[in-house]
Scaffold this motif. Structure first.
Motif, PDB file in Angstrom:
ATOM      1  N   LEU A 174     -25.449 -14.797   5.055  1.00 13.18           N
ATOM      2  CA  LEU A 174     -25.272 -15.743   6.154  1.00 13.18           C
ATOM      3  C   LEU A 174     -24.457 -16.956   5.740  1.00 13.18           C
ATOM      4  CD1 LEU A 174     -28.870 -15.706   7.702  1.00 13.18           C
ATOM      5  CD2 LEU A 174     -26.833 -14.501   8.517  1.00 13.18           C
ATOM      6  N   GLY A 175     -24.344 -17.195   4.448  1.00  8.95           N
ATOM      7  CA  GLY A 175     -23.617 -18.368   3.994  1.00  8.95           C
ATOM      8  C   GLY A 175     -22.589 -18.099   2.922  1.00  8.95           C
ATOM      9  N   GLY A 176     -22.876 -17.167   2.014  1.00 10.69           N
ATOM     10  CA  GLY A 176     -21.965 -16.855   0.930  1.00 10.69           C
ATOM     11  C   GLY A 176     -20.855 -15.923   1.377  1.00 10.69           C
ATOM     12  N   SER A 177     -19.955 -15.636   0.465  1.00  3.74           N
ATOM     13  CA  SER A 177     -18.830 -14.758   0.758  1.00  3.74           C
ATOM     14  C   SER A 177     -19.300 -13.323   0.987  1.00  3.74           C
ATOM     15  CB  SER A 177     -17.831 -14.790  -0.392  1.00  3.74           C
ATOM     16  OG  SER A 177     -16.831 -13.806  -0.229  1.00  3.74           O
ATOM     17  N   SER A 178     -18.614 -12.611   1.903  1.00  2.00           N
ATOM     18  CA  SER A 178     -18.883 -11.192   2.139  1.00  2.00           C
ATOM     19  C   SER A 178     -17.681 -10.333   1.775  1.00  2.00           C
ATOM     20  CB  SER A 178     -19.267 -10.952   3.604  1.00  2.00           C
ATOM     21  OG  SER A 178     -20.532 -11.482   3.902  1.00  2.00           O
ATOM     22  N   THR A 179     -16.716 -10.904   1.076  1.00  2.67           N
ATOM     23  CA  THR A 179     -15.503 -10.181   0.710  1.00  2.67           C
ATOM     24  C   THR A 179     -15.723  -9.390  -0.572  1.00  2.67           C
ATOM     25  OG1 THR A 179     -14.119 -11.877   1.727  1.00  2.67           O
ATOM     26  CG2 THR A 179     -13.060 -10.415   0.143  1.00  2.67           C
ATOM     27  N   PRO A 180     -15.374  -8.099  -0.598  1.00  3.99           N
ATOM     28  CA  PRO A 180     -15.523  -7.303  -1.820  1.00  3.99           C
ATOM     29  C   PRO A 180     -14.671  -7.835  -2.967  1.00  3.99           C
ATOM     30  CG  PRO A 180     -15.237  -5.873   0.099  1.00  3.99           C
ATOM     31  CD  PRO A 180     -14.948  -7.276   0.550  1.00  3.99           C
ATOM     32  N   LEU A 181     -15.078  -7.490  -4.171  1.00  3.93           N
ATOM     33  CA  LEU A 181     -14.300  -7.793  -5.366  1.00  3.93           C
ATOM     34  C   LEU A 181     -13.079  -6.875  -5.390  1.00  3.93           C
ATOM     35  CD1 LEU A 181     -14.004  -9.066  -8.257  1.00  3.93           C
ATOM     36  CD2 LEU A 181     -15.380  -7.150  -9.080  1.00  3.93           C
ATOM     37  N   VAL A 182     -11.914  -7.439  -5.686  1.00  2.00           N
ATOM     38  CA  VAL A 182     -10.683  -6.660  -5.804  1.00  2.00           C
ATOM     39  C   VAL A 182     -10.303  -6.586  -7.274  1.00  2.00           C
ATOM     40  CG1 VAL A 182      -8.269  -6.450  -5.112  1.00  2.00           C
ATOM     41  CG2 VAL A 182      -9.942  -7.401  -3.513  1.00  2.00           C
ATOM     42  N   VAL A 183     -10.081  -5.371  -7.765  1.00  2.00           N
ATOM     43  CA  VAL A 183      -9.724  -5.148  -9.167  1.00  2.00           C
ATOM     44  C   VAL A 183      -8.389  -4.420  -9.210  1.00  2.00           C
ATOM     45  CG1 VAL A 183     -10.414  -4.092 -11.348  1.00  2.00           C
ATOM     46  CG2 VAL A 183     -12.155  -5.029  -9.810  1.00  2.00           C
ATOM     47  N   LEU A 184      -7.446  -4.959  -9.964  1.00  2.00           N
ATOM     48  CA  LEU A 184      -6.122  -4.371 -10.123  1.00  2.00           C
ATOM     49  C   LEU A 184      -5.978  -3.854 -11.552  1.00  2.00           C
ATOM     50  CD1 LEU A 184      -3.203  -3.874  -9.029  1.00  2.00           C
ATOM     51  CD2 LEU A 184      -2.636  -6.162  -9.889  1.00  2.00           C
ATOM     52  N   ASP A 185      -5.968  -2.550 -11.713  1.00  2.00           N
ATOM     53  CA  ASP A 185      -5.819  -1.932 -13.038  1.00  2.00           C
ATOM     54  C   ASP A 185      -6.803  -2.513 -14.045  1.00  2.00           C
ATOM     55  OD1 ASP A 185      -3.794  -0.162 -12.307  1.00  2.00           O
ATOM     56  OD2 ASP A 185      -2.231  -1.640 -12.663  1.00  2.00           O
ATOM     57  N   GLY A 186      -8.050  -2.722 -13.604  1.00  2.00           N
ATOM     58  CA  GLY A 186      -9.094  -3.183 -14.498  1.00  2.00           C
ATOM     59  C   GLY A 186      -9.268  -4.682 -14.575  1.00  2.00           C
ATOM     60  N   VAL A 187      -8.415  -5.453 -13.887  1.00  2.00           N
ATOM     61  CA  VAL A 187      -8.487  -6.913 -13.945  1.00  2.00           C
ATOM     62  C   VAL A 187      -8.777  -7.456 -12.549  1.00  2.00           C
ATOM     63  CG1 VAL A 187      -7.255  -9.036 -14.496  1.00  2.00           C
ATOM     64  CG2 VAL A 187      -6.860  -6.979 -15.865  1.00  2.00           C
ATOM     65  N   PRO A 188      -9.844  -8.234 -12.386  1.00  2.00           N
ATOM     66  CA  PRO A 188     -10.136  -8.814 -11.066  1.00  2.00           C
ATOM     67  C   PRO A 188      -9.022  -9.749 -10.610  1.00  2.00           C
ATOM     68  CG  PRO A 188     -12.056  -8.967 -12.510  1.00  2.00           C
ATOM     69  CD  PRO A 188     -10.901  -8.544 -13.370  1.00  2.00           C
ATOM     70  N   ILE A 189      -8.692  -9.675  -9.308  1.00  2.00           N
ATOM     71  CA  ILE A 189      -7.712 -10.562  -8.712  1.00  2.00           C
ATOM     72  C   ILE A 189      -8.269 -11.093  -7.392  1.00  2.00           C
ATOM     73  CG2 ILE A 189      -5.758  -9.363  -9.742  1.00  2.00           C
ATOM     74  CD1 ILE A 189      -5.222  -8.105  -6.986  1.00  2.00           C
ATOM     75  N   SER A 190      -7.674 -12.144  -6.880  1.00  2.00           N
ATOM     76  CA  SER A 190      -8.091 -12.676  -5.583  1.00  2.00           C
ATOM     77  C   SER A 190      -7.584 -11.760  -4.476  1.00  2.00           C
ATOM     78  CB  SER A 190      -7.550 -14.088  -5.383  1.00  2.00           C
ATOM     79  OG  SER A 190      -6.144 -14.068  -5.277  1.00  2.00           O
ATOM     80  N   SER A 191      -8.327 -11.699  -3.377  1.00  2.00           N
ATOM     81  CA  SER A 191      -7.909 -10.839  -2.268  1.00  2.00           C
ATOM     82  C   SER A 191      -6.591 -11.331  -1.665  1.00  2.00           C
ATOM     83  CB  SER A 191      -8.995 -10.803  -1.196  1.00  2.00           C
ATOM     84  OG  SER A 191      -9.287 -12.107  -0.711  1.00  2.00           O
ATOM     85  N   GLY A 192      -6.309 -12.629  -1.785  1.00  2.00           N
ATOM     86  CA  GLY A 192      -5.063 -13.163  -1.261  1.00  2.00           C
ATOM     87  C   GLY A 192      -3.837 -12.691  -2.010  1.00  2.00           C
ATOM     88  N   ALA A 193      -4.027 -12.157  -3.221  1.00  2.00           N
ATOM     89  CA  ALA A 193      -2.887 -11.692  -4.008  1.00  2.00           C
ATOM     90  C   ALA A 193      -2.337 -10.371  -3.498  1.00  2.00           C
ATOM     91  CB  ALA A 193      -3.294 -11.545  -5.482  1.00  2.00           C
ATOM     92  N   ILE A 194      -3.107  -9.667  -2.675  1.00  2.00           N
ATOM     93  CA  ILE A 194      -2.710  -8.322  -2.249  1.00  2.00           C
ATOM     94  C   ILE A 194      -1.397  -8.337  -1.481  1.00  2.00           C
ATOM     95  CG2 ILE A 194      -3.374  -6.383  -0.770  1.00  2.00           C
ATOM     96  CD1 ILE A 194      -6.261  -6.900  -1.519  1.00  2.00           C
ATOM     97  N   VAL A 195      -1.196  -9.364  -0.648  1.00  2.00           N
ATOM     98  CA  VAL A 195       0.024  -9.408   0.160  1.00  2.00           C
ATOM     99  C   VAL A 195       1.263  -9.622  -0.701  1.00  2.00           C
ATOM    100  CG1 VAL A 195       0.092 -11.897   0.619  1.00  2.00           C
ATOM    101  CG2 VAL A 195       0.879 -10.295   2.373  1.00  2.00           C
ATOM    102  N   SER A 196       1.084 -10.034  -1.964  1.00  2.00           N
ATOM    103  CA  SER A 196       2.211 -10.224  -2.873  1.00  2.00           C
ATOM    104  C   SER A 196       2.521  -8.972  -3.682  1.00  2.00           C
ATOM    105  CB  SER A 196       1.933 -11.395  -3.833  1.00  2.00           C
ATOM    106  OG  SER A 196       1.795 -12.605  -3.122  1.00  2.00           O
TER     107      SER A 196
END
Length: 985
Positions: A174-196
């Motif tokens: 109800l208050g925290g983030s509900s966005t899944p973790l995004v991992v790129l080739d074993g390294v976590p990245i922000s979801s905003g990086a996907i569009v790049s």
């Protein structure tokens, strides 16, 4: 920690050496060829029942240590698999014949080395590159909509640079983030990086759903994991050059809302009929303004071009493989001041330096320039531009030239605004990673991987001094933000087989994540020349701001996997996370999971059941955490201010040192089956419980603060995922395979804070009610009284959490606080999914993908403006308001014109925004091989792609896909048609 690693390594070395004494191993070697005698490089050679293996070199040769009476399995793409018993001979040569065999897909989930997808205990869904490439959208997530059961994806804007919102198995907090973790080739990245990133560089996207697959990621995996694997080259393979180019056009996905605005005749007659204007006034108005303008065609462009070009090179030598690519994407927005242009460069290099040492480096660089239209929400410069009266014109009827300032409408032309209010954002995204993998002894892998998620983001915005609305008084704004997230992961993995049927994999690891964010901005006003717009050229309103933040995660984790004869599987994982975001005494938490899998089809009693091709049962239970909040919520902080030309301090945040991890437990049960070797059905049920949620709890005004973040409340999500696909036709020349995926999720709030059983979130119309899902809370409209012509509303009962529609208890006096009650309408749609089919005949392919969301509701705030002609007099309105009350006995949608507002913020604005959308339609043709062999090309493919071509919905607003409780002035979704060519040589 270093001493502990040495101890573990010593024990494993000793253990492995002692096992080696129990059975004599010897070297077996040979050559693998095809039916014509040509050697085959890259053939997989595996000792049956183990994870030990090798592959043939450039000359088709291999060598492997093996015990006598073991079985070697030789497999290669497009060839029949061959098994050979190891006898007395030390040489085993093999010929692989043509066949339909495809090497079983492998995935990397939760650190460690790759696994066969059929041996993974956790619940995962993989979308491969063929389903991701060629989409006419820079956003990869948009292409996942409707593809994965349980993954809800919405694209809320037509901005070409827009990111999609995505969540797995409901809103988890109800208050925290509900966005899944995004991992790129074993390294976590922000979801905003996907569009790049360039989606054509992706080999696959794997969604990790259950606790067995996600718990090892610990604190950031409470909402699931999206694992992106980029393409790699293949050793001992000649270089393949792929060139792809696409060109298309973009238009509004749906224009129904705009077309529903009144034309000149309808609006002028309405003004006269309601008494707002006299007939004489209207006649004179129309005489002087003869146009009938559809204003959405002024504020939104049509047939805007889309261009995408890609070039990639992949291949490898005996020890090194490579994949190198570059791309350029240009997509204009339909609204003015909206644009996106991106350049990407990727280089993935992997090398087997020694038989026991492998290294790899992945470099990903993305640079883009984007413009975001600033005139949404309640701005008549776009978001509410349809309020413009249709008889006014944006162009001079005599000269045909554009008006910079539109007479009558009193607004600046959007093209002129684009010229005099230039604004551009530039983003540099850098995602390098590298690894060193060492195998000091058989079956032991020690690996260290490091990666960076980095961006520099700048914004430059000006008002030209030549702007006719404020001549000689320009302005400038410049901002800069830099974010660096460094991740270092070290793992130790040991594989061991006992009697060829008891297989173990042990993994232990350490991970450190360090984030640093810095930003500053400056602004000034008073620039006098369009050629000199720097900040120091402004003489007044000079401001400067700066901010910074940091956080650190440190984790220890381990996992044990076991399978018996590849029939019974079990795994267990544990992870301890520490985070700087919480109080000093609450920074660490431990998460764990257990899972099991039964390959039931391998049981003797099912071997003779011909119609049952495969049957697998999975179950798991585990915990994970969520730290999706600000970096300093646990701390009492101060901020600087200016008072009487001096610097002062004020309390910025009250802080809560008791803050700790939001905790989640998740149980899953899955059934995967294949029938008649044609029908594939996956069913998965889950129960997800979130406790100690990170919620902003209201405070008494006397404290000086409005709220404080606490660990409170409990939320449950229960549901089922269904994935079904089947082969209607399957032959060497043709195939037709329909599919259906969907998720049904049931949400319930089970506990709140401060002993409350309900909480209405201020200014949202959304309520949390114990025992119910998050719901809309508004006055319920009872209709228009046919006798009085006044709107009426149901009076709530004593408990306004229970919907009350007592026809004998209504009122025509509107008061939000007194009349609001539970509408019984869920804030989140419970049913989401997709369906479609893939088909092909010889070289022709057809892919159709629909996505849908059912039970989705939105407050259509646009209608408050378009259906309130007696409140917003003089503006245009929806044709729907023509159905208004005129005399006793009229049964109408809207009340009398001379009464209160036509439309209030009540249940009439809460609309069913369920939709079905033709997300993608792809028609392709691959030239025949016999033709290609004469050209020197490996393959040539021509394809036509459509996106968002059809939308079916009852929603009256601009776009039903908006992922919010309120839609107002949204930048509508777009549809595209694109033609492309792909050449491989």
């Amino acid at each position: 920690m270093r001493k502990e690693y040495k101890s573990i390594l010593f024990i494993l070395l000793f253990f492995s050496a002692s096992l080696g004494m129990q059975a004599q191993e010897r070297m077996v070697s040979g050559t693998v060829t095809d039916a014509t005698g040509e050697t085959l490089p890259g053939v997989s050679v595996l000792i049956k029942g183990t994870q030990k293996g090798t592959e043939t070199d450039f000359d088709g040769k291999y060598a492997i240590k093996v015990k006598q009476n073991s079985v070697l399995v030789f497999s290669f793409v497009g060839k029949k698999t061959v098994e050979k018993l190891v006898g007395a001979s030390s040489t085993i040569n093999v010929t692989l014949e043509e066949g339909d065999n495809i090497l079983e897909e492998v995935v990397i989930v939760g650190y460690g080395t790759a696994r066969k997808i059929t041996s993974v205990v956790g619940s995962i869904t993989t979308v491969n590159s063929d389903e991701l490439k060629e989409k006419p959208s820079p956003n990869m997530l948009d292409g996942l909509q409707g593809k994965v059961a349980g993954l809800q994806v919405f694209t809320s804007s037509g901005e070409p640079s827009a990111s999609s919102s995505f969540r797995l198995h409901g809103v988890g907090s109800l208050g925290g983030s509900s966005t899944p973790l995004v991992v790129l080739d074993g390294v976590p990245i922000s979801s905003g990086a996907i569009v790049s990133l360039n989606p054509n560089d992706f080999e696959s996207v794997t969604i990790l759903k259950d606790a067995s697959s996600t718990s090892i990621y610990g604190s950031r995996a409470a909402n699931g994991v999206v694992y992106i694997t980029t393409k790699k080259g293949r050793r001992n393979q000649d270089a393949t050059i792929t060139v792809r180019t696409q060109y298309g056009i973009s238009n509004l996905a749906n224009t129904d809302f705009f077309e529903n605005a009144m034309n000149r005749d309808e609006l002028s007659k309405f003004w006269v009929a309601t008494g707002y204007r006299s007939q004489a006034f209207v006649d004179n108005l129309l005489k002087n303004n003869p146009s009938d303008t559809k204003w959405y065609k002024v504020y939104y462009k049509s047939d805007v071009p889309i261009i995408q070009n890609d070039v990639s090179i992949s291949g490898g030598g005996e020890k090194t493989s490579y994949f190198i690519s570059t791309s350029h994407t240009e997509q204009g927005g339909l609204a003015y001041q909206s644009d996106f242009e991106r350049y990407t460069l990727r280089s993935n290099i992997d090398s087997k330096v020694k038989d026991w040492v492998s290294v790899g480096v992945n470099l990903s660089i993305g640079y883009d320039e984007r413009q975001l239209n600033p005139s949404g929400r309640n701005s008549t410069n776009r978001g509410l531009s349809w309020l413009a009266q249709p008889w006014f014109s944006p162009t001079n009827p005599t000269t045909g030239e554009r008006y910079d300032f539109i007479p009558g409408w009193g607004r600046y032309h959007p093209a002129y605004r684009e010229e005099v209010f230039p604004s551009i954002s530039k983003n540099l995204q850098f995602n390098p990673s590298g690894y060193v993998s060492i195998k000091p002894i058989d079956n032991l892998t020690i690996k260290t991987q490091a990666g960076i998620d980095f961006f520099d983001f700048t914004v430059s915005t000006q008002t030209l001094p030549s702007f006719i609305g404020s001549p000689g008084n320009g302005s400038a704004f410049e901002s800069f933000a830099r974010n660096t997230t460094k991740t270092i992961t070290s793992t130790l993995e040991y594989k061991y087989s006992l009697n060829d049927v008891n297989n173990f994999i042990f993994l232990a690891g350490h991970e450190l994540v360090d984030n640093d964010f810095r930003s500053f901005d400056g602004a000034s006003r008073g620039q006098t020349d369009d050629r000199l717009l720097e900040l120091d050229a402004g003489s007044n309103n000079i401001t400067v701001n700066q901010s910074s933040s940091e956080y650190v995660f440190e984790s220890l984790f381990s996992r044990l996997e076991y399978n018996y004869d590849e029939k019974y599987f079990a795994d267990a994982s544990v992870r301890q996370d520490g985070s700087s975001r919480f109080g000093a005494k609450n920074r660490k938490a431990t998460f764990w999971s257990v899972g099991g899998m039964w390959k039931a089809k391998k049981e003797q009693f099912l071997q003779d059941v011909d119609w049952l091709t495969d049957l697998t049962v999975r179950a798991s239970y585990g915990t994970s955490g969520n730290s999706g909040l600000g970096n300093y919520q646990s701390l009492a902080t101060v901020s600087a201010n200016q008072y009487d030309s001096s610097t002062g301090f004020q309390i910025g945040n009250p802080g809560n040192p008791a803050l700790t991890w939001e905790k989640q437990s998740k149980a899953s049960l899955a059934l995967n089956m294949t029938l008649f070797d044609r029908v594939r059905l996956n069913l998965e049920g889950y129960n997800r419980i979130t406790k100690s949620q990170l919620v902003s709890v209201p405070l008494a005004p006397s404290t000086g603060f409005t709220s404080i973040t606490k660990n409170v409340g409990e939320l449950t999500n229960r549901g089922i995922d269904v994935e079904l696909n089947f082969d209607v036709l399957k032959s060497k020349e043709a195939y037709i395979t329909p599919y259906l995926t969907f998720n049904y999720n049931s949400q319930k709030v089970t506990e709140l804070f401060n002993g409350l059983d309900r909480w209405i979130i201020p200014n949202t119309g959304v309520a949390w009610i114990v025992g119910q899902p998050v719901s809309y809370f508004y006055p319920i409209h009872a209709g228009v009284n046919p006798q009085t012509g006044l709107s009426e509303w149901y009076v709530p009962g004593s408990d306004n959490t229970v919907t009350n529609k007592d026809k004998n208890n209504v009122t025509s006096s509107f008061n939000t606080a007194a009349l609001q009650q539970n509408l019984g309408i869920k804030r989140q749609p419970p049913l989401n999914g997709g369906f479609g089919f893939s088909a092909g005949y010889k070289g022709i392919t057809l892919q159709t993908d629909f996505s849908f969301s059912l039970g989705k509701y939105l407050l259509n705030n646009d209608r408050f403006f378009s259906e309130n002609p007696n409140l917003f007099r003089g503006f245009n309105a929806s044709k729907r308001v023509l159905d208004y009350w005129k005399k006793p006995g009229d049964v109408t949608t809207f009340p009398r014109y001379d009464g209160p507002r036509f439309t209030q913020f009540d249940s009439t604005l809460i609309e069913d925004a369920s939709f079905v959308r033709l997300k993608t339609l792809t028609l392709g043709y691959n030239l025949p091989k016999e033709v290609m062999s004469k050209t020197g090309f490996k393959n040539l493919r021509v394809f036509l792609v459509g996106r968002n071509l059809l939308t079916f919905t009852k929603y009256l607003g601009v776009d039903p896909e908006v992922d919010s409780n309120i839609a107002l002035g949204s930048n509508p979704n777009t549809k595209q048609m694109s033609l492309g060519v792909e050449i491989k040589f």
